[in-house]
Design an enzyme around this catalytic site. Structure first.
Site, PDB file in Angstrom:
ATOM      1  N   CYS A  73      25.644  35.619  84.458  1.00  0.00           N
ATOM      2  CA  CYS A  73      26.760  35.978  85.344  1.00  0.00           C
ATOM      3  C   CYS A  73      26.639  37.423  85.829  1.00  0.00           C
ATOM      4  CB  CYS A  73      28.106  35.742  84.653  1.00  0.00           C
ATOM      5  SG  CYS A  73      28.456  36.878  83.297  1.00  0.00           S
ATOM      6  N   ASP A  91      -1.204  43.914  74.903  1.00  0.00           N
ATOM      7  CA  ASP A  91       0.215  44.246  75.025  1.00  0.00           C
ATOM      8  C   ASP A  91       1.085  42.992  75.020  1.00  0.00           C
ATOM      9  OD1 ASP A  91      -0.270  43.248  77.541  1.00  0.00           O
ATOM     10  OD2 ASP A  91      -0.284  45.196  78.533  1.00  0.00           O
ATOM     11  N   ASN A  92       0.465  41.837  74.771  1.00  0.00           N
ATOM     12  CA  ASN A  92       1.205  40.571  74.742  1.00  0.00           C
ATOM     13  C   ASN A  92       1.536  40.210  73.293  1.00  0.00           C
ATOM     14  OD1 ASN A  92       1.740  37.731  74.530  1.00  0.00           O
ATOM     15  ND2 ASN A  92       0.978  37.494  76.605  1.00  0.00           N
ATOM     16  N   ASP A 115     -11.811  39.209  77.310  1.00  0.00           N
ATOM     17  CA  ASP A 115     -10.694  39.661  78.136  1.00  0.00           C
ATOM     18  C   ASP A 115     -10.739  38.858  79.428  1.00  0.00           C
ATOM     19  OD1 ASP A 115      -8.941  41.147  79.954  1.00  0.00           O
ATOM     20  OD2 ASP A 115      -9.002  42.741  78.459  1.00  0.00           O
ATOM     21  N   VAL A 130      -7.344  34.203  74.323  1.00  0.00           N
ATOM     22  CA  VAL A 130      -7.311  33.632  72.967  1.00  0.00           C
ATOM     23  C   VAL A 130      -5.937  32.993  72.803  1.00  0.00           C
ATOM     24  CG1 VAL A 130      -7.579  34.095  70.526  1.00  0.00           C
ATOM     25  CG2 VAL A 130      -8.874  35.435  72.171  1.00  0.00           C
ATOM     26  N   ARG A 152      -0.053  54.322  86.300  1.00  0.00           N
ATOM     27  CA  ARG A 152       0.539  54.108  84.968  1.00  0.00           C
ATOM     28  C   ARG A 152       0.851  55.443  84.294  1.00  0.00           C
ATOM     29  NH1 ARG A 152       0.284  50.138  87.627  1.00  0.00           N
ATOM     30  NH2 ARG A 152      -0.342  48.067  86.962  1.00  0.00           N
ATOM     31  N   ASN A 186      -6.360  50.744  86.473  1.00  0.00           N
ATOM     32  CA  ASN A 186      -6.970  50.823  85.130  1.00  0.00           C
ATOM     33  C   ASN A 186      -7.811  52.089  84.952  1.00  0.00           C
ATOM     34  OD1 ASN A 186      -7.832  47.288  85.304  1.00  0.00           O
ATOM     35  ND2 ASN A 186      -5.937  48.231  84.640  1.00  0.00           N
ATOM     36  N   GLN A 237      -8.864  53.560  81.177  1.00  0.00           N
ATOM     37  CA  GLN A 237      -9.834  52.607  80.631  1.00  0.00           C
ATOM     38  C   GLN A 237     -11.216  53.173  80.965  1.00  0.00           C
ATOM     39  OE1 GLN A 237      -8.622  48.616  81.810  1.00  0.00           O
ATOM     40  NE2 GLN A 237      -6.485  49.066  81.323  1.00  0.00           N
TER      41      GLN A 237
END
Length: 1001
Positions: free
Chosen positions: A575, A519-520, A447, A495, A3, A455, A459
């Site tokens: 298309c 990040d959602n 989580d 959640v 990352r 990670n 993290q």
């Protein structure tokens, strides 16, 4: 590091790996920067004080009076096993000979006197090449950072952003020539940037040339004289060229009197200079008296103020001294705010990366961050509030007082997400003592994810032996090593609406604050709605690469996260994906869709069909009798073509190659020959449409071979066909390929979709001929004993981007680049393809540390019950670098009428009883709130809309009958609207109304 590679790039990563960095001072700030250091230096012993500021120092280090560098060494080394980290405990003072620093590219100083900082800076600045110098400090409420990377410092990429590509619609033959972009595609360029051109038709001498541009409008720019060039015909792409930029630095000595400061709060542009003077006064106080001002001592504060007034005269701009800043810096200078250190440590760490890689724009040259917006209520506290008590929270207590410390200890906080920001937040909670109260206080975390190798580099609570363990359980365990007194409950639930039994309204009302580290976006919006419904504060944050944001949501004071909407992500038209890709992103998405369709979606539908209809004979009988079974045509087609050996899997892959990369191109050129013109006379095949050309299969071409091998392996997996290592060899594959009969191209007269607004059809209609064919194919399969129970099962594959052995990214890379070759689009390497196909969010530990620190600072304000103007939202981009603090948006009040109004935080309440009717409810709202509802809605269910048939009769029904609550449900949340003041206007919205079925006793 995958990352982080997306943020820094491979060149910068290699430079980083070869660098040597020296860090002096492993206190609360040093340990935040120490995640990057190779030599950590400290001469102090671990004390109880360190437990509250340094997350790598533990009780046994204090008991054995270990040196701080030696105590933290193995923890820092654990963060990156590929790097050798050393500890140094040598004396470092004004008499030290500094030649040992020549081995380092970057020197970082924390907790070092200003005199010594100046001496070391002069030494570093004088070297050839200069040693990059960074100094950083946190004193109580204030933090500062200083950078000097030498007289000249060249940066190859100032922003780290992908070079922009602009599709051209016109170029004028004039001086200057004006380039216009395609309609609705703004160029987002800046004057002074450089562009190179390719694929321009007509004005072809521009191709390959580079020009500096001047922005004319959001859709056009000028490039110099084009009057002597050939007239422009069509097409063309302008590509941004990254050009090196030189940055110039002054020594610390000179910058002290004429500082260049980054302004972080534009409502207080004078603040950085005022803090600069205050911190200089503190340094002089320390030099003059040989000590730091005493905690809460007004006499010392007066002395420091005199020094500040005198010093301000020596600065070139002679800034006005802010007495409050000086006073609070003096009163709290012995203290230490760990969130401030986390925020500044993240920024400082990014500057270290810039120093050793030459990537991104460096800080020029000072940054100040403070927490002075919390001092007003602290002034009313007695000085004893701030004095040490001999525990791990003395450094914090010296800044915010014991009462606020106790509130933090007794806090119930719900942290959603234990990724990069979540790990940093838990560290901050542990150092602040959140959830450590004897009778009150609890940290709840959740989580659903397991720890992946990718990670580990950011993290920081996770280590290699934690891979494939749940994030929440592991993070909880690791946090307890920082502060064993923390009370923590960990869950592995998402959640979302499906988990409302676990995270009920009762659960939310027990929380004092909710912190999201996700990040959602949809999950954030859902959690925000629950916080609003239950009147709970929320602190949200996120990062993407070097960018980050924080947002504070406080009941009755601020707007909520849902009050604003980001513009929706631009979808690639159907298309474009299917027939007219113009960029590599289009071909990657096409390949990703092919993966989903072939290896996930179709196998899942196949299994679902045969679970519904257990035998082929039964299906045959039902379709022969005229019954229409959903999906049966595609399922029977899949069954009849099912490969049953490795050879057949390879043959299928070869046939797919021909279909995707040859026949598709031939069909499009059959439908639209190269000379096709539109009604207005312009060419059909012009930018952004690119004509395709068929790709001839070459076994020796690594790209062709890569597609064949990865596709065959995936087909074998979904069709449960075993294969061996020998099967994968070139010899075996070549032998199979040589015998394959590839179908010839037969043109079709099917209409090709060219409308960009058209969406992918949900169902493709099945003709009667297809149905007859399906019956024939199914009969054939049954007679051949190829419709047995084992034949009616497939193994769907879920796309997994981080397992390099599964071939998923290999297939998408090969398929995407073959399609790119077919359309003459620049290909992408596997690494870039993986990022786009896997929707990977680039991430780096520097931004997550900075953002989490800023969140924890706002948490202190929330706990202290501060007024609206104390809270700050922040946006930062450490690459440029910018950090912007803004006041939170004040909550909007919606007027209904007759001075009746509400905000998002208001909730009306009605208590009913067993025989309470809908009419009773409407009357109760009118009597209590002075306005009569004309519409009542429950979620998406319309309970009462007078114009709808039969709804007037509902007025006599009881609320119990209308709502149909479950036995344990005590209330329901309804939405009401009111009649407009004048006919013809829309109904006026109202606040949510919580209706209780019975009056609480």
């Amino acid at each position: 590091h995958s990352r982080q590679r997306y943020v820094l790039g491979d060149t910068a990563m290699q430079k980083m790996a070869q660098s040597h960095v020296f860090l002096s001072g492993v206190g609360g700030l040093g340990v935040e920067i120490g995640k990057l250091a190779l030599t950590v230096h400290d001469t102090k012993q671990c004390t109880k004080w360190d437990l509250g500021i340094n997350f790598f120092i533990h009780e046994d280090d204090v008991a054995s009076q270990k040196n701080r560098a030696e105590a933290t060494l193995h923890h820092i080394a654990e963060l990156n096993p590929y790097v050798h980290v050393a500890a140094s405990t040598m004396p470092l003072d004004e008499t030290t000979e500094l030649s040992f620093l020549k081995q380092y590219q970057c020197v970082i100083l924390t907790e070092v006197s200003l005199l010594l900082q100046k001496k070391i800076n002069d030494f570093c600045h004088a070297q050839q090449p200069p040693i990059k110098f960074i100094s950083a400090d946190v004193f109580g409420m204030c933090a500062r950072l200083f950078c000097d990377f030498g007289e000249e410092f060249e940066v190859l990429d100032t922003t780290g952003e992908e070079p922009k590509e602009i599709f051209i619609s016109n170029i004028t033959q004039s001086n200057p020539g004006i380039v216009t972009c395609l309609e609705n595609h703004p160029h987002r360029l800046e004057t002074g940037q450089f562009l190179t051109f390719r694929e321009v038709n007509g004005m072809s001498c521009l191709n390959g040339s580079t020009h500096q541009i001047t922005v004319v409008s959001p859709y056009s720019f000028s490039i110099g004289d084009t009057s002597a060039m050939e007239p422009y015909l069509h097409g063309g792409i302008a590509v941004q060229v990254k050009t090196p930029k030189m940055f110039y630095f002054e020594r610390l000595e000179k910058q002290l009197t004429n500082p260049r400061c980054l302004v972080v709060d534009f409502s207080k542009p004078e603040a950085p200079l005022q803090t600069h003077v205050a911190m200089l006064a503190l340094n002089h106080f320390q030099e003059n008296l040989g000590r730091t001002p005493n905690i809460g001592c007004l006499q010392d504060a007066e002395e420091m103020l005199k020094i500040a007034v005198s010093l301000s005269e020596t600065l070139e701009s002679k800034p006005q001294v802010n007495g409050e800043t000086v006073q609070w810096l003096s009163r709290t200078a012995q203290g230490f705010l760990t969130p401030l250190a986390a925020a500044m440590g993240g920024v400082a760490s990014q500057e270290v990366l810039k120093a050793v890689t030459g990537k991104f724009s460096p800080l020029q040259q000072w940054l100040y961050i403070d927490m002075l917006d919390i001092v007003t209520p602290l002034e009313k506290m007695g000085s004893e509030e701030f004095l040490p008590r001999g525990d791990r929270y003395d450094a914090l207590r010296a800044c915010i007082g014991d009462s606020l410390c106790q509130k933090l200890h007794e806090l119930n906080v719900f942290l959603v997400g234990c990724g990069a920001i979540g790990c940093e937040m838990l560290k901050n909670f542990a150092l602040l003592g959140v959830g450590t109260g004897q009778d009150k206080g609890l940290v709840t975390i959740t989580d659903p994810d397991l720890i992946e190798k990718s990670n580990l580099n950011r993290q920081f609570l996770f280590r290699p032996h934690h891979i494939q363990k749940p994030k929440s359980y592991t993070a909880a365990e690791a946090t307890l090593t920082i502060n064993p007194c923390l009370k923590i409950d960990s869950y592995i639930n998402k959640v979302c609406p499906a988990t409302e039994n676990t995270y009920s309204d009762e659960f939310y009302t027990k929380q004092d604050v909710i912190v999201t580290a996700l990040d959602n976006v949809e999950a954030r919006r859902y959690i925000d709605s629950r916080c609003v419904a239950n009147l709970r504060p929320l602190i949200d944050s996120g990062t993407m690469g070097t960018k980050g944001h924080t947002e504070v949501v406080v009941p009755h004071l601020t707007e909520s996260y849902n009050s604003h909407r980001d513009p929706p992500e631009e979808e690639i038209p159907f298309c474009t994906l299917k027939s007219f890709p113009a960029a590599i992103e289009h071909t990657i998405q096409w390949a990703r869709d092919k993966f989903e369709s072939s290896f996930s979606h179709k196998p899942a539908l196949f299994n679902k069909f045969w679970q519904t209809y257990p035998s082929a004979e039964e299906v045959l009988q039902r379709i022969k009798s005229g019954e229409s079974l959903e999906g049966c045509f595609h399922v029977i087609k899949t069954l009849s073509r099912r490969p049953r050996s490795w050879t057949q899997c390879v043959e299928l892959a070869r046939v797919k190659f021909e279909k995707y990369f040859s026949h598709k191109a031939l069909q499009l050129l059959h439908s639209f020959p190269l000379d096709t013109r539109l009604k207005d006379g312009s060419l059909f095949w012009q930018s952004p449409k690119r004509p395709p050309f068929p790709v001839k299969f070459e076994f020796s071409d690594p790209l062709h071979f890569g597609f064949l091998l990865s596709a065959a392996k995936l087909f074998a997996t979904v069709y449960c066909v075993p294969f061996t290592e020998k099967d994968l060899s070139e010899d075996t594959l070549l032998k199979i390929i040589s015998a394959v009969k590839v179908p010839e191209f037969r043109p079709s007269n099917k209409v090709v979709q060219t409308d960009e607004s058209a969406r992918k059809p949900d169902h493709i209609p099945v003709s009667s001929e297809d149905e007859r064919n399906a019956i024939f194919q199914l009969e054939k399969s049954i007679l051949s004993s190829e419709a047995l129970e084992s034949d009616l099962q497939m193994k769907p594959i879920s796309f997994e981007k981080d397992d390099d052995s599964n071939g998923h990214v290999d297939f998408i890379t090969a398929a995407s680049n073959l399609r790119a070759k077919m359309y003459n689009i620049e290909p992408a390497d596997r690494f870039k393809t993986k990022r786009i196909a896997g929707k990977i969010i680039p991430a780096i530990a520097t931004a997550t540390a900075a953002v989490s620190g800023l969140v924890a600072l706002e948490l202190i304000k929330v706990v202290g019950g501060y007024p609206a103007d104390a809270y700050k939202n922040c946006f930062l981009n450490l690459a440029i670098p910018i950090m912007v603090f803004t006041e939170t948006a004040e909550v909007r009040r919606t007027e209904i009428r007759n001075s009746i109004s509400f905000t998002i935080w208001d909730r009306w309440t009605i208590y009913g009883k067993e025989d309470f009717t809908l009419l009773d409810f409407i009357n109760a709202v009118r009597e209590k709130y002075g306005i009569e509802p004309t519409m009542v809605v429950q979620g998406v269910k319309m309970l009462y809309v007078p114009v709808m048939p039969g709804h007037i009769k509902r007025l006599k029904l009881t609320m119990q009958k209308l709502v149909k609550p479950s036995a344990d449900k005590k209330y329901v949340d309804l939405t009401v609207s009111f009649a407009p003041e004048t006919d013809g206007e829309e109904d006026l919205p109202g606040p949510p109304v919580r209706y209780y079925f019975v009056q609480d006793s």
